[in-house]
Design a protein around this motif. Structure first.
Motif, PDB file in Angstrom:
ATOM      1  N   ARG A 579       0.847  -1.203   0.000  1.00  0.00           N
ATOM      2  CA  ARG A 579       0.000   0.000   0.000  1.00  0.00           C
ATOM      3  C   ARG A 579       0.876   1.244   0.000  1.00  0.00           C
ATOM      4  O   ARG A 579       1.946   1.253   0.620  1.00  0.00           O
ATOM      5  N   VAL A 580       0.374   2.278  -0.652  1.00  0.00           N
ATOM      6  CA  VAL A 580       1.152   3.504  -0.809  1.00  0.00           C
ATOM      7  C   VAL A 580       0.363   4.687  -0.265  1.00  0.00           C
ATOM      8  O   VAL A 580      -0.824   4.862  -0.575  1.00  0.00           O
ATOM      9  N   PHE A 581       1.034   5.507   0.555  1.00  0.00           N
ATOM     10  CA  PHE A 581       0.494   6.795   1.012  1.00  0.00           C
ATOM     11  C   PHE A 581       1.246   7.876   0.247  1.00  0.00           C
ATOM     12  O   PHE A 581       2.468   8.016   0.380  1.00  0.00           O
ATOM     13  N   ARG A 582       0.535   8.641  -0.562  1.00  0.00           N
ATOM     14  CA  ARG A 582       1.177   9.663  -1.387  1.00  0.00           C
ATOM     15  C   ARG A 582       1.216  10.997  -0.648  1.00  0.00           C
ATOM     16  O   ARG A 582       0.417  11.267   0.237  1.00  0.00           O
ATOM     17  N   ASP A 583       2.145  11.842  -1.074  1.00  0.00           N
ATOM     18  CA  ASP A 583       2.292  13.194  -0.515  1.00  0.00           C
ATOM     19  C   ASP A 583       2.432  13.152   1.002  1.00  0.00           C
ATOM     20  O   ASP A 583       1.788  13.919   1.731  1.00  0.00           O
ATOM     21  N   ALA A 584       3.277  12.243   1.476  1.00  0.00           N
ATOM     22  CA  ALA A 584       3.509  12.130   2.921  1.00  0.00           C
ATOM     23  C   ALA A 584       4.308  13.337   3.415  1.00  0.00           C
ATOM     24  O   ALA A 584       5.276  13.747   2.774  1.00  0.00           O
ATOM     25  N   PRO A 585       3.908  13.931   4.536  1.00  0.00           N
ATOM     26  CA  PRO A 585       4.641  15.086   5.055  1.00  0.00           C
ATOM     27  C   PRO A 585       5.980  14.652   5.666  1.00  0.00           C
ATOM     28  O   PRO A 585       6.172  13.489   6.014  1.00  0.00           O
ATOM     29  N   PRO A 586       6.910  15.578   5.812  1.00  0.00           N
ATOM     30  CA  PRO A 586       8.185  15.239   6.456  1.00  0.00           C
ATOM     31  C   PRO A 586       7.992  15.044   7.962  1.00  0.00           C
ATOM     32  O   PRO A 586       6.935  15.357   8.508  1.00  0.00           O
ATOM     33  N   GLY A 587       9.010  14.529   8.589  1.00  0.00           N
ATOM     34  CA  GLY A 587       8.954  14.344  10.021  1.00  0.00           C
ATOM     35  C   GLY A 587       8.557  12.937  10.415  1.00  0.00           C
ATOM     36  O   GLY A 587       8.267  12.090   9.561  1.00  0.00           O
ATOM     37  N   PRO A 588       8.534  12.653  11.718  1.00  0.00           N
ATOM     38  CA  PRO A 588       8.204  11.303  12.194  1.00  0.00           C
ATOM     39  C   PRO A 588       6.762  10.928  11.821  1.00  0.00           C
ATOM     40  O   PRO A 588       5.832  11.709  12.008  1.00  0.00           O
ATOM     41  N   LEU A 589       6.604   9.729  11.324  1.00  0.00           N
ATOM     42  CA  LEU A 589       5.294   9.227  10.922  1.00  0.00           C
ATOM     43  C   LEU A 589       5.130   7.794  11.394  1.00  0.00           C
ATOM     44  O   LEU A 589       6.115   7.072  11.593  1.00  0.00           O
ATOM     45  N   THR A 590       3.880   7.386  11.556  1.00  0.00           N
ATOM     46  CA  THR A 590       3.557   6.019  11.959  1.00  0.00           C
ATOM     47  C   THR A 590       2.390   5.528  11.116  1.00  0.00           C
ATOM     48  O   THR A 590       1.456   6.280  10.829  1.00  0.00           O
ATOM     49  N   VAL A 591       2.459   4.256  10.734  1.00  0.00           N
ATOM     50  CA  VAL A 591       1.339   3.631  10.051  1.00  0.00           C
ATOM     51  C   VAL A 591       0.613   2.733  11.045  1.00  0.00           C
ATOM     52  O   VAL A 591       1.234   1.871  11.685  1.00  0.00           O
ATOM     53  N   ALA A 592      -0.687   2.957  11.206  1.00  0.00           N
ATOM     54  CA  ALA A 592      -1.521   2.097  12.051  1.00  0.00           C
ATOM     55  C   ALA A 592      -2.488   1.364  11.124  1.00  0.00           C
ATOM     56  O   ALA A 592      -3.232   1.992  10.366  1.00  0.00           O
ATOM     57  N   PHE A 593      -2.477   0.027  11.191  1.00  0.00           N
ATOM     58  CA  PHE A 593      -3.327  -0.724  10.263  1.00  0.00           C
ATOM     59  C   PHE A 593      -3.868  -1.973  10.942  1.00  0.00           C
ATOM     60  O   PHE A 593      -3.322  -2.466  11.944  1.00  0.00           O
ATOM     61  N   GLY A 594      -4.963  -2.460  10.381  1.00  0.00           N
ATOM     62  CA  GLY A 594      -5.605  -3.645  10.915  1.00  0.00           C
ATOM     63  C   GLY A 594      -6.745  -4.076  10.013  1.00  0.00           C
ATOM     64  O   GLY A 594      -6.791  -3.716   8.831  1.00  0.00           O
ATOM     65  N   VAL A 595      -7.700  -4.823  10.571  1.00  0.00           N
ATOM     66  CA  VAL A 595      -8.795  -5.396   9.800  1.00  0.00           C
ATOM     67  C   VAL A 595     -10.113  -4.945  10.418  1.00  0.00           C
ATOM     68  O   VAL A 595     -10.245  -4.875  11.647  1.00  0.00           O
ATOM     69  N   TRP A 596     -11.086  -4.621   9.544  1.00  0.00           N
ATOM     70  CA  TRP A 596     -12.382  -4.221  10.072  1.00  0.00           C
ATOM     71  C   TRP A 596     -13.493  -4.729   9.161  1.00  0.00           C
ATOM     72  O   TRP A 596     -13.252  -5.130   8.013  1.00  0.00           O
ATOM     73  N   GLU A 597     -14.716  -4.735   9.698  1.00  0.00           N
ATOM     74  CA  GLU A 597     -15.905  -5.174   8.966  1.00  0.00           C
ATOM     75  C   GLU A 597     -16.721  -3.939   8.559  1.00  0.00           C
ATOM     76  O   GLU A 597     -17.372  -3.317   9.395  1.00  0.00           O
ATOM     77  N   PRO A 598     -16.684  -3.539   7.288  1.00  0.00           N
ATOM     78  CA  PRO A 598     -17.436  -2.345   6.873  1.00  0.00           C
ATOM     79  C   PRO A 598     -18.937  -2.460   7.127  1.00  0.00           C
ATOM     80  O   PRO A 598     -19.606  -1.451   7.386  1.00  0.00           O
ATOM     81  N   SER A 599     -19.493  -3.683   7.057  1.00  0.00           N
ATOM     82  CA  SER A 599     -20.939  -3.846   7.207  1.00  0.00           C
ATOM     83  C   SER A 599     -21.424  -3.466   8.597  1.00  0.00           C
ATOM     84  O   SER A 599     -22.556  -3.015   8.770  1.00  0.00           O
ATOM     85  N   VAL A 600     -20.574  -3.644   9.607  1.00  0.00           N
ATOM     86  CA  VAL A 600     -20.966  -3.319  10.988  1.00  0.00           C
ATOM     87  C   VAL A 600     -20.128  -2.196  11.573  1.00  0.00           C
ATOM     88  O   VAL A 600     -20.434  -1.686  12.653  1.00  0.00           O
ATOM     89  N   GLY A 601     -19.051  -1.813  10.873  1.00  0.00           N
ATOM     90  CA  GLY A 601     -18.224  -0.700  11.325  1.00  0.00           C
ATOM     91  C   GLY A 601     -17.351  -0.999  12.520  1.00  0.00           C
ATOM     92  O   GLY A 601     -16.994  -0.075  13.259  1.00  0.00           O
ATOM     93  N   THR A 602     -16.998  -2.244  12.737  1.00  0.00           N
ATOM     94  CA  THR A 602     -16.152  -2.606  13.883  1.00  0.00           C
ATOM     95  C   THR A 602     -14.860  -3.255  13.409  1.00  0.00           C
ATOM     96  O   THR A 602     -14.813  -3.892  12.345  1.00  0.00           O
ATOM     97  N   ARG A 603     -13.823  -3.079  14.224  1.00  0.00           N
ATOM     98  CA  ARG A 603     -12.528  -3.671  13.903  1.00  0.00           C
ATOM     99  C   ARG A 603     -12.425  -5.083  14.481  1.00  0.00           C
ATOM    100  O   ARG A 603     -13.012  -5.384  15.518  1.00  0.00           O
TER     101      ARG A 603
END
Length: 628
Positions: A579-603
């Motif tokens: 996966r690609v995040f475009r136009d990332a700003p400078p400085g310290p960054l963190t990626v937070a990712f996981g899995v969720w169910e769009p039908s119920v809106g819960t992770r």
């Protein structure tokens, strides 16, 4: 002596004009790969003995042995490469423009102006783009150059006359409709002499008959000359448009105004054409006018009478061969306008007329070659993506690109880099020798809204295609017209599973995660493993956070750029997701990712390798600042 000096000067002007415009308008074609019709024909030439090229037809049913023999000779010395093949097309186009300029200067009462204007009108002919940019279209400039050279040499005596006959005969072996070079040369010889000399002109008819006999013998069932009456109306309209190309954009502009403006503009164009013809006759340039008309009609007659064209989709390459006559027609008319006695007035008028006639065509060619350049870049990336580790799946390669606005009321506008039966396997094989190293599929569902139209290459994508690939590359399209081939991931070979980095729910494991900064973008590479079939509709969320935990970008969606939802995974699948995040700003960054169910809106519940629940049910991956 003065006449010889003048002819050399006019030839130099024509050469400089034609070669300069060819470089400016078409120079970027040197960097294009083989594509479209090139692919099958390059492989065919490489596999076919030289003599067989003269007694058989190409994969597309064409009998053009001279063109293919030149390619064969290049192949023997290791020079049948994209750069050399495209360079031949550019050289041929520039040479044709120069010869048109030289011929026009010989038949004009204003030879200096005619040499420059005719060369420029031919070089900028707007419907020549596919004939010049496709390497496999060498037949067109080759045939025209041979015929023009034959007519120019035919005006001489002795060996020049014999060489002229030979060139006219060879033209028909370069391109089937160029058998008309014989009748055109016949007419040119009659018009050149103070008195019609049929005995001197007649051998040119025989010269044109030699390739005609071969075409009829070797072309299957006479397909080259089978009449197609049902398409004559559209073909004639397109031929008229090509003949009137300096004025044709006016039709497009006035058509948008509607009402009576468009019919009036058609009538006005007809009046302008008639006025130019009358001016040429009054200026005693009727011979050049007649030769141009004969060339345009005779050279276009066979393809326009025999072939079925959908002019809004098919590349109008067949109009290329008539462009020499069109250039002579307009040169005869336009050089007859500047009748002022003062030289500076004639130059000013001539320059203004030339710019007005050429500017729209030059803009059209520039735009089209820009599209070819972008398409060529993506095809080179596809060629480079071929990997011996397994076939690469190329998703959403452009089969056809059409710009958002038209410049001419008829005719295909755009580029066709990968039409059937061209495919990615052929593309890679022709350039690298690897067979089965790539295949292409279309996934229109992930195509963004664009201001131009893209028709994708290949059949629709299926989950089995993703599983069969060693890796998946996706073409990304941008509103400005740029394209890029980016890695999307792959279904990995089965391997022993070690302690996971994280667990989501009771059946999905995260084996690894890597966050990289590359210039102004951040790439997340995650490897997942499914332990049991999933019947729901889970997907992945991925958020880019700054040092204060604020959301600065998202890359949510199904794995492999939305092409391989988790619900389609098979038990035991290991999937590498990019996966690609475009136009990332400078400085310290963190990626937070996981899995969720769009039908119920819960992770989904997320735990680390030791079983402890992760904050926000998300894995966090630190991204180093720029420069580290």
């Amino acid at each position: 002596m003065a006449r010889m000096v003048g002819r050399r000067r006019e030839a130099a002007i024509a050469l400089l004009t034609a070669f300069a415009l060819t470089v400016v308008l078409y120079g970027r074609a040197i960097g294009l790969p083989f594509y479209s019709d090139d692919l099958l024909q390059v492989l065919w030439v490489r596999a076919t003995p030289l003599l067989d090229l003269w007694r058989s037809v190409s994969p597309y049913g064409d009998y053009r042995p001279l063109h293919f023999s030149l390619w064969k000779l290049l192949d023997w010395v290791g020079l049948l490469t994209p750069a050399v093949a495209h360079g031949l097309n550019l050289l041929g186009h520039a040479l044709c423009g120069a010869l048109v300029g030289i011929l026009a200067s010989r038949w004009s009462r204003r030879p200096v102006a005619a040499s420059a204007l005719a060369a420029a009108l031919f070089a900028a002919f707007p419907f020549a783009t596919d004939a010049v940019a496709w390497a496999s279209s060498l037949s067109y400039p080759l045939a025209v150059a041979l015929a023009l050279g034959g007519i120019l040499l035919g005006a001489g005596a002795g060996w020049r006359y014999a060489a002229g006959l030979a060139l006219v005969a060879l033209a028909g072996f370069a391109y089937e409709p160029a058998v008309m070079a014989g009748p055109v040369a016949f007419l040119a010889v009659l018009l050149t002499a103070p008195r019609p000399d049929v005995r001197r002109a007649a051998p040119y008819l025989l010269a044109g008959a030699v390739p005609l006999a071969c075409v009829l013998h070797f072309a299957p069932a006479g397909t080259a000359y089978s009449l197609n009456v049902g398409n004559w109306g559209a073909n004639l309209a397109m031929a008229i448009l090509a003949a009137a190309y300096p004025l044709a954009p006016v039709l497009t502009w006035t058509h948008r105004l509607g009402g009576a403006v468009w019919p009036l503009s058609v009538a006005a164009m007809a009046g302008v054409a008639g006025a130019l013809a009358w001016a040429a006759v009054r200026a005693r340039q009727a011979r050049l006018l007649l030769l141009g008309a004969a060339w345009a009609v005779l050279w276009s007659a066979i393809p326009l009478a025999t072939q079925q064209y959908d002019w809004m989709r098919d590349p109008p390459r067949v109009l290329y061969v008539g462009a020499a006559g069109v250039a002579m027609l307009w040169t005869a008319g336009l050089t007859s306008l500047a009748a002022a006695r003062r030289a500076w007035v004639r130059v000013a008028i001539g320059a203004a007329v030339a710019v007005a006639a050429l500017a729209p065509a030059a803009m059209f060619v520039h735009r089209t070659m820009g599209l070819y350049g972008r398409a060529g870049d993506i095809l080179w990336q596809a060629i480079g993506a071929a990997d011996e580790a397994g076939p690469v799946l190329l998703v959403n390669l452009p089969g056809r690109i059409t710009p958002p606005t038209r410049m001419y009321p008829l005719g295909h506008e755009g580029v066709i880099p990968m039409p059937p039966p061209s495919d990615a396997d052929l593309l890679v094989q022709v350039h690298t020798g690897k067979a089965g190293a790539a295949f292409e599929r279309a996934a229109g569902s992930i195509l963004p809204s664009l201001p131009y139209r893209v028709e994708l290459a290949g059949p629709p994508l299926s989950p089995d295609d993703i599983r069969a690939a060693g890796r998946v590359m996706v073409t990304t399209y941008h509103a400005g017209g740029t394209m890029a081939l980016e890695e999307a991931g792959a279904v990995m070979p089965s391997a022993a599973i070690s302690t996971p980095l994280a667990r989501f729910g009771d059946r999905l494991l995260l084996l690894s995660a890597d966050c990289r900064r590359e210039g102004g973008q951040v790439t997340l590479i995650a490897t997942w493993h499914l332990t049991a079939q999933e019947d729901g509709g889970p997907t992945v969320f991925a958020h880019l956070l700054d040092a204060d935990g604020r959301l600065v970008a998202q890359a949510d969606g199904d794995p492999i750029r939305g092409l391989y939802p988790i619900a389609q995974w098979r038990q035991g699948d290991t999937v590498r997701d990019v996966r690609v995040f475009r136009d990332a700003p400078p400085g310290p960054l963190t990626v937070a990712f996981g899995v969720w169910e769009p039908s119920v809106g819960t992770r989904w519940v997320a735990t680390d390798g030791s079983g402890a629940r992760l904050a926000d049910d998300a894995v966090r991956c630190a991204v180093a600042p720029s420069g580290q």
